[in-house]
Design an enzyme around this catalytic site. Sequence first.
Site, PDB file in Angstrom:
ATOM      1  N   ASP A 189      -0.364 -23.948 -17.243  1.00  0.00           N
ATOM      2  CA  ASP A 189       0.750 -23.017 -17.116  1.00  0.00           C
ATOM      3  C   ASP A 189       2.024 -23.671 -17.633  1.00  0.00           C
ATOM      4  OD1 ASP A 189       1.958 -20.615 -16.481  1.00  0.00           O
ATOM      5  OD2 ASP A 189       2.392 -21.197 -14.417  1.00  0.00           O
ATOM      6  N   CYS A 223     -16.997  -7.449 -25.473  1.00  0.00           N
ATOM      7  CA  CYS A 223     -16.364  -6.167 -25.159  1.00  0.00           C
ATOM      8  C   CYS A 223     -17.010  -4.993 -25.887  1.00  0.00           C
ATOM      9  CB  CYS A 223     -14.875  -6.217 -25.502  1.00  0.00           C
ATOM     10  SG  CYS A 223     -13.908  -7.315 -24.451  1.00  0.00           S
ATOM     11  N   CYS A 275      -4.238   0.951 -18.556  1.00  0.00           N
ATOM     12  CA  CYS A 275      -2.894   0.384 -18.449  1.00  0.00           C
ATOM     13  C   CYS A 275      -1.898   1.484 -18.095  1.00  0.00           C
ATOM     14  CB  CYS A 275      -2.491  -0.295 -19.754  1.00  0.00           C
ATOM     15  SG  CYS A 275      -0.829  -1.024 -19.675  1.00  0.00           S
ATOM     16  N   CYS A 323       0.326  -7.328 -12.185  1.00  0.00           N
ATOM     17  CA  CYS A 323      -0.416  -6.068 -12.300  1.00  0.00           C
ATOM     18  C   CYS A 323      -1.834  -6.406 -12.728  1.00  0.00           C
ATOM     19  CB  CYS A 323       0.244  -5.154 -13.326  1.00  0.00           C
ATOM     20  SG  CYS A 323      -0.663  -3.614 -13.636  1.00  0.00           S
ATOM     21  N   CYS A 356      -5.654  -3.731 -15.756  1.00  0.00           N
ATOM     22  CA  CYS A 356      -6.565  -3.939 -16.882  1.00  0.00           C
ATOM     23  C   CYS A 356      -7.768  -4.786 -16.485  1.00  0.00           C
ATOM     24  CB  CYS A 356      -5.820  -4.577 -18.055  1.00  0.00           C
ATOM     25  SG  CYS A 356      -5.152  -6.218 -17.743  1.00  0.00           S
TER      26      CYS A 356
END
Length: 382
Positions: free
Chosen positions: A129, A184, A194, A236, A239
């Site tokens: 990070d 995917c 989203c 959030c 997704c």
Amino acid sequence: MGLREVVVARGRANGLDAVGIADATPFERTRADLLERRQAGLHADMQFTYRDPDRSTDPSRTLPGARSLVVGAVRYASRIDEDDVEADRPGARVARYATGEHDGVLRRALASVALDLRHVGFRAVVLADDNALVDRAAAHRAGLGWFGKSSNLLLPGRGSWFVLGSVLTDAPLTRSPGPVEDGCGTCRRCIDACPTGAIVADGVVDAHRCLSWLLQSPGTFPHEHRVALGDRIYGCDDCQEVCPPNRRSDRRGEGAGAGGRAAAHGRIPGTDRIDVLWMLAAGDDDLLAAAGRWYVPRRDPDHLRRNALLVLGNTGDGADPVAIDALRTYLRHADDHLASHAAWAALRLGRPDLLDEDGVAGRPAVEDERSRWPGAPAPMPA
């Protein structure tokens, strides 16, 4: 065991759920992507790895002579089932990655790997990070996973509920096989889910629309995304919540590993939610303690209060006297910024009368918010 096997075993023994080795050559494709997206303005006011792409995509800028990256992943908490939890006060939702101590597990595990490398004479630096390295690019090169359409890195069979970090070293370690094949296919659930349409192309997120970033960005929260914010106070997960590999992982009941869950002031018992009214009443020190390691611009508690006012507007009860008292306090707050967000919350809860009270009516920050409200009467001519 050879040195590669030693460091991989050490990382796993100290809590890493996955470990891979990558070479430390520059990430040229990632650099081009960062520059292209920055030029297009998709980064909004985000700095992080966008601030200096030459540095964040070239490990040798951090450690001259670097040859290898030992990349680790630690899984973070599964969702708590809150269906049976009764709460009589509005609660603010916290993204999963911000609810546990997995960052500490990651850093300690990587530090143990770095220590082993130093003991045998090599240099080693922990990067997690950090502005100095694009973590997902390193994990992709190390064969840990593939880039999903959400831009998250997905580990085969395990999904994206992971924090990532690396040990940068001048040790010549054999790299892991990779890259991982895309998993995917034609799925676009993350794009469709989203709430603000922030995923503008496969793997490309417009930070101007991303609620996770907007909650961290200083200034006025965009009016067009306030209702979509809902009850989110930090991050959030939408997704990720709809992503099939993540859903399968959740159904298997995979937990938070060694990280556990972090306790925090204002937490609603049995949930990962924070009491919004508590946030609006708490002092600066308690509020920042509740935030823990959250990114808060300038560590300003009023930034958290801004977000809490919006959540109150979306989740509160216009007949709740405690909520109304909180709004009255902030409508009279010395900070115009907080007063304007409180005005939006009052209007959202169907209480325009609060804007007409003594000490509030006529205040420019409040009247400006009133004028923006759908259906507001046109201002009187001067």
